[in-house]
Design a protein around this motif. Structure first.
Motif, PDB file in Angstrom:
ATOM      1  N   ILE A  53       0.815  -1.216   0.000  1.00 17.08           N
ATOM      2  CA  ILE A  53       0.000   0.000   0.000  1.00 17.08           C
ATOM      3  C   ILE A  53       0.851   1.270   0.000  1.00 17.08           C
ATOM      4  O   ILE A  53       0.393   2.334  -0.440  1.00 17.08           O
ATOM      5  N   ASN A  54       2.100   1.168   0.432  1.00 15.79           N
ATOM      6  CA  ASN A  54       2.965   2.354   0.439  1.00 15.79           C
ATOM      7  C   ASN A  54       3.164   2.911  -0.969  1.00 15.79           C
ATOM      8  O   ASN A  54       3.383   4.107  -1.149  1.00 15.79           O
ATOM      9  N   MET A  55       3.075   2.031  -1.968  1.00 12.19           N
ATOM     10  CA  MET A  55       3.188   2.479  -3.361  1.00 12.19           C
ATOM     11  C   MET A  55       2.042   3.448  -3.692  1.00 12.19           C
ATOM     12  O   MET A  55       2.254   4.469  -4.349  1.00 12.19           O
ATOM     13  N   TYR A  56       0.864   3.127  -3.214  1.00 12.31           N
ATOM     14  CA  TYR A  56      -0.298   3.998  -3.431  1.00 12.31           C
ATOM     15  C   TYR A  56      -0.111   5.322  -2.698  1.00 12.31           C
ATOM     16  O   TYR A  56      -0.390   6.391  -3.241  1.00 12.31           O
ATOM     17  N   TYR A  57       0.382   5.242  -1.460  1.00 14.88           N
ATOM     18  CA  TYR A  57       0.604   6.470  -0.688  1.00 14.88           C
ATOM     19  C   TYR A  57       1.669   7.356  -1.343  1.00 14.88           C
ATOM     20  O   TYR A  57       1.578   8.587  -1.279  1.00 14.88           O
ATOM     21  N   ARG A  58       2.649   6.725  -1.952  1.00 10.33           N
ATOM     22  CA  ARG A  58       3.671   7.514  -2.661  1.00 10.33           C
ATOM     23  C   ARG A  58       3.029   8.293  -3.818  1.00 10.33           C
ATOM     24  O   ARG A  58       3.409   9.428  -4.091  1.00 10.33           O
ATOM     25  N   GLU A  63       5.019  11.447  -5.261  1.00  7.91           N
ATOM     26  CA  GLU A  63       6.396  10.952  -5.394  1.00  7.91           C
ATOM     27  C   GLU A  63       6.578  10.073  -6.633  1.00  7.91           C
ATOM     28  O   GLU A  63       7.711   9.890  -7.103  1.00  7.91           O
ATOM     29  N   ILE A  64       5.489   9.491  -7.142  1.00  8.82           N
ATOM     30  CA  ILE A  64       5.555   8.710  -8.378  1.00  8.82           C
ATOM     31  C   ILE A  64       4.428   9.167  -9.298  1.00  8.82           C
ATOM     32  O   ILE A  64       3.445   9.766  -8.852  1.00  8.82           O
ATOM     33  N   SER A  65       4.567   8.865 -10.567  1.00  7.89           N
ATOM     34  CA  SER A  65       3.571   9.288 -11.553  1.00  7.89           C
ATOM     35  C   SER A  65       2.411   8.294 -11.613  1.00  7.89           C
ATOM     36  O   SER A  65       2.500   7.173 -11.101  1.00  7.89           O
ATOM     37  N   GLN A  66       1.357   8.715 -12.304  1.00  7.64           N
ATOM     38  CA  GLN A  66       0.227   7.811 -12.525  1.00  7.64           C
ATOM     39  C   GLN A  66       0.681   6.576 -13.296  1.00  7.64           C
ATOM     40  O   GLN A  66       0.267   5.452 -12.987  1.00  7.64           O
ATOM     41  N   GLU A  67       1.536   6.777 -14.288  1.00  5.72           N
ATOM     42  CA  GLU A  67       2.040   5.649 -15.086  1.00  5.72           C
ATOM     43  C   GLU A  67       2.784   4.649 -14.207  1.00  5.72           C
ATOM     44  O   GLU A  67       2.604   3.426 -14.344  1.00  5.72           O
ATOM     45  N   LEU A  69       2.343   4.194 -11.011  1.00  4.48           N
ATOM     46  CA  LEU A  69       1.341   3.522 -10.175  1.00  4.48           C
ATOM     47  C   LEU A  69       0.678   2.402 -10.959  1.00  4.48           C
ATOM     48  O   LEU A  69       0.579   1.263 -10.475  1.00  4.48           O
ATOM     49  N   TYR A  70       0.228   2.704 -12.175  1.00  2.61           N
ATOM     50  CA  TYR A  70      -0.486   1.710 -12.969  1.00  2.61           C
ATOM     51  C   TYR A  70       0.421   0.540 -13.364  1.00  2.61           C
ATOM     52  O   TYR A  70      -0.052  -0.597 -13.503  1.00  2.61           O
ATOM     53  N   ASN A  71       1.692   0.814 -13.549  1.00  2.00           N
ATOM     54  CA  ASN A  71       2.639  -0.253 -13.883  1.00  2.00           C
ATOM     55  C   ASN A  71       2.932  -1.167 -12.691  1.00  2.00           C
ATOM     56  O   ASN A  71       3.541  -2.228 -12.862  1.00  2.00           O
ATOM     57  N   SER A  72       2.490  -0.768 -11.514  1.00  2.00           N
ATOM     58  CA  SER A  72       2.758  -1.571 -10.310  1.00  2.00           C
ATOM     59  C   SER A  72       1.699  -2.652 -10.076  1.00  2.00           C
ATOM     60  O   SER A  72       1.812  -3.436  -9.133  1.00  2.00           O
ATOM     61  N   VAL A  73       0.679  -2.679 -10.939  1.00  2.00           N
ATOM     62  CA  VAL A  73      -0.362  -3.710 -10.820  1.00  2.00           C
ATOM     63  C   VAL A  73      -0.492  -4.427 -12.164  1.00  2.00           C
ATOM     64  O   VAL A  73      -0.127  -3.886 -13.208  1.00  2.00           O
ATOM     65  N   PRO A  74      -1.015  -5.661 -12.166  1.00  2.00           N
ATOM     66  CA  PRO A  74      -1.159  -6.394 -13.439  1.00  2.00           C
ATOM     67  C   PRO A  74      -2.056  -5.645 -14.422  1.00  2.00           C
ATOM     68  O   PRO A  74      -3.113  -5.146 -14.044  1.00  2.00           O
ATOM     69  N   ASN A  75      -1.645  -5.603 -15.681  1.00  2.00           N
ATOM     70  CA  ASN A  75      -2.398  -4.884 -16.699  1.00  2.00           C
ATOM     71  C   ASN A  75      -3.792  -5.466 -16.908  1.00  2.00           C
ATOM     72  O   ASN A  75      -4.758  -4.752 -17.176  1.00  2.00           O
ATOM     73  N   GLU A  76      -3.897  -6.807 -16.763  1.00  4.85           N
ATOM     74  CA  GLU A  76      -5.213  -7.434 -16.959  1.00  4.85           C
ATOM     75  C   GLU A  76      -6.217  -6.976 -15.900  1.00  4.85           C
ATOM     76  O   GLU A  76      -7.435  -6.999 -16.124  1.00  4.85           O
ATOM     77  N   LEU A  77      -5.712  -6.544 -14.743  1.00  5.60           N
ATOM     78  CA  LEU A  77      -6.602  -6.027 -13.706  1.00  5.60           C
ATOM     79  C   LEU A  77      -7.123  -4.647 -14.102  1.00  5.60           C
ATOM     80  O   LEU A  77      -8.322  -4.360 -13.987  1.00  5.60           O
TER      81      LEU A  77
END
Length: 408
Positions: A53-58, A63-67, A69-77
């Motif tokens: 969840i710290n990735m989401y808080y970042r 601290e990180i871009s939307q891209e 964030l989205y790359n941190s989860v499976p694309n099929e999701l």
């Protein structure tokens, strides 16, 4: 328990079902910003479940871009959020995408379908502003697309949400047609007016909730008991930093109170976002101050005809006399949050005369019972529209819990 969310908006209805233990199979939403909000929320749940969840808080901290964030989860999701209009042209493609998800996840059946077509064609305000009374608006017939999903996936139950004006659209013909179409594909159906305030939401928001269940299933419309909450609207406002018009200060100034904890709006490690408000000219601020003082002096609502002549800019003094309205902090429910807050803040004035401004994006989200960790994508105007059009998640959760009880 799973569900498909049609005309999903920013996900208020979905959020309630997820909170009640349901799993989303797909969200279909035509608005680009709302679809991005749904993807970001999908990231939140995935990262929370996988102890990241710290990735989401970042992301919330910038601290990180939307891209990233989205790359941190499976694309099929993320692809389960479909940014598409539901129409005769697109529906087969949407069906194919959902069918692929069902196959990949080895899902045996769809438990629930939820959603509500855009309400502008049914709303009394929308009809009053249209010279043809919205008679020619194609959105009048989007319920037919909803019914196609019922016919194909045959869920055990469904929830169809809309404004009270749906009962009288086209002299009541539209509502009769909706019920008839739903019955034709194998469902028993009942519609009831429900108020968000009965589900613990600090807002007077009446909606028509149509619930259907497969004929012969032995199911029925759930009985909802009104929840009595010892809270006032200020309980969702006072812990946020005071703002001047045009400011954004994402800071809490008080600890979590009882209502915020009970509702789940604010949690221990939340990172505050969206506590930003629009700018106001000096004339509007003078009117806001008069409106706030009138409310504080015996709960009087300011009428446009009460204003000094130098503050009046509209010649029409016969209609819409309540165009300036304070969100009353000292009572149990605010007025209905609407997407019109995206155009101006006149109908949603903060009750603190020292601030003399309209509600911030986060305050509007709290009136709708969205949790503070819910992030809305897009510019400020788009955020306001998403919030104003949403089903309050706390209301949706109350509906979902009863449906889950019945299906289990």
């Amino acid at each position: 328990m799973n569900f498909i969310d049609l005309f999903a908006g920013a996900g208020g209805l979905s959020e309630g079902f997820v909170s009640a233990g349901f799993t989303p199979i797909a969200h279909i939403e035509m608005n680009e910003y709302a679809s991005l909000t749904l993807k970001t929320r999908t990231c939140y749940y995935y990262l929370k479940e996988h102890k990241r969840i710290n990735m989401y808080y970042r992301y919330l901290r910038g601290e990180i871009s939307q891209e990233e964030l989205y790359n941190s989860v499976p694309n099929e999701l993320l692809s389960t959020v479909m940014n598409q209009e539901i129409s005769d042209k697109s529906i087969e493609n949407i069906f194919n995408n959902i069918d692929n998800i069902i196959r990949e996840k080895q899902i045996n059946k769809i438990d629930v379908i939820i959603g509500g077509p855009p309400c502008q064609a049914y709303s009394l305000v929308g009809r009053s502003r249209d010279e043809n009374n919205m008679e020619d608006d194609p959105r009048n017939y989007l319920y037919k697309q909803y019914v196609k999903f019922l016919n194909k996936y045959q869920p055990d139950m469904f929830v169809f949400e809309n404004v009270p004006g749906i009962l009288t659209a086209k002299g009541g013909k539209t509502f009769k047609n909706i019920i008839a179409f739903m019955k034709r594909v194998g469902y028993e159906v009942e519609a009831r007016p429900l108020n968000a305030s009965d589900f613990g939401v600090l807002q007077n928001r009446r909606r028509i909730i149509i619930i259907g269940w497969r004929k012969g299933s032995g199911l029925r419309y759930p009985d909802f008991q009104s929840i009595k909450i010892n809270a006032i609207v200020n309980d969702i406002l006072r812990d946020l930093s005071p703002l001047n018009p045009g400011e954004e200060i994402n800071e809490y100034v008080e600890p979590i109170n009882k209502y915020l904890r009970w509702s789940g709006i604010r949690k221990k490690n939340d990172i505050l976002t969206h506590h930003m408000c629009r700018n106001h000219n000096e004339r509007d601020r003078k009117i806001y101050r008069l409106a706030i003082n009138a409310w504080n002096d015996g709960h009087r609502r300011l009428k446009y005809t009460d204003l000094p002549e130098e503050l009046c800019t509209h010649k029409n003094k016969e209609a819409f006399l309540d165009r300036f309205k304070v969100v009353a902090g000292d009572i149990e429910s605010a007025q209905t949050m609407m997407a019109h807050i995206s155009k101006d803040g006149h109908y949603f004035i903060h009750p603190d005369a020292n601030q003399c401004r309209s509600l911030s994006v986060r305050e509007a989200a709290r009136v709708q019972s969205f949790p503070d960790n819910y992030y809305f994508e897009g510019p400020r105007t788009a955020k306001f529209i998403q919030i104003g059009n949403a089903v309050p998640p706390l209301m949706a959760k109350g509906i979902a819990e009863k449906i889950r009880e019945m299906l289990e």
